[in-house]
Design a protein around this motif. Sequence first.
Motif, short mmCIF file in Angstrom:
data_model
loop_
_atom_site.label_atom_id
_atom_site.label_comp_id
_atom_site.label_asym_id
_atom_site.label_seq_id
_atom_site.Cartn_x
_atom_site.Cartn_y
_atom_site.Cartn_z
N ALA A 71 0.83 -1.20 0.00
CA ALA A 71 0.00 0.00 0.00
C ALA A 71 0.87 1.26 0.00
O ALA A 71 0.52 2.27 -0.61
CB ALA A 71 -0.93 0.00 1.20
N ASP A 72 2.02 1.22 0.70
CA ASP A 72 2.94 2.34 0.83
C ASP A 72 2.19 3.61 1.22
O ASP A 72 1.32 3.58 2.07
CB ASP A 72 3.76 2.53 -0.44
CG ASP A 72 4.71 1.36 -0.70
OD1 ASP A 72 5.09 0.68 0.27
OD2 ASP A 72 5.04 1.11 -1.88
N GLN A 73 2.50 4.73 0.58
CA GLN A 73 1.87 6.00 0.95
C GLN A 73 0.50 6.19 0.33
O GLN A 73 -0.21 7.13 0.65
CB GLN A 73 2.78 7.19 0.56
CG GLN A 73 2.85 7.47 -0.92
CD GLN A 73 3.98 6.75 -1.63
OE1 GLN A 73 4.53 5.77 -1.11
NE2 GLN A 73 4.33 7.21 -2.80
N TYR A 74 0.07 5.28 -0.55
CA TYR A 74 -1.20 5.44 -1.25
C TYR A 74 -2.39 4.90 -0.46
O TYR A 74 -3.52 5.31 -0.70
CB TYR A 74 -1.15 4.72 -2.61
CG TYR A 74 -0.07 5.24 -3.51
CD1 TYR A 74 -0.20 6.47 -4.15
CD2 TYR A 74 1.09 4.52 -3.71
CE1 TYR A 74 0.79 6.95 -4.97
CE2 TYR A 74 2.09 5.00 -4.53
CZ TYR A 74 1.94 6.21 -5.15
OH TYR A 74 2.93 6.69 -5.97
N GLY A 75 -2.18 3.95 0.42
CA GLY A 75 -3.28 3.28 1.09
C GLY A 75 -3.87 2.22 0.17
O GLY A 75 -3.52 2.13 -1.02
#
Length: 109
Positions: A71-75
């Motif tokens: 997901a990283d910073q995007y969700g």
Amino acid sequence: MSEIVVLFEDAGHESLARQILQRCYGFTPRMVRYKRCVDCTGVERALPGEVQHFRSRNYQRARALLVIIDADQYGVDGRKHRLDGILRSAGLSPRSDDERIAYVIPRLE
């Protein structure tokens, strides 16, 4: 299933996919093609080609595509929209509910 293609980022994703597909669903290694893409950008670059190949053989009902990406910073929702946007920008339609394309998006929680 005659073939499952798994796109993934790293060894953790590969281990997760192998364990679930083999232990829970009984898919043998010859039924699954694992494609390590190094990082999330590699998965994003490989996605349009794999989707196009998958859809060109849509007459083969025993095929599936599994995309594992963090997901990283995007969700989770942001990553889904990003992957569908990548398909749109490549001239492909986003995945539909009746296709055997799954996004697995683990996140740190």
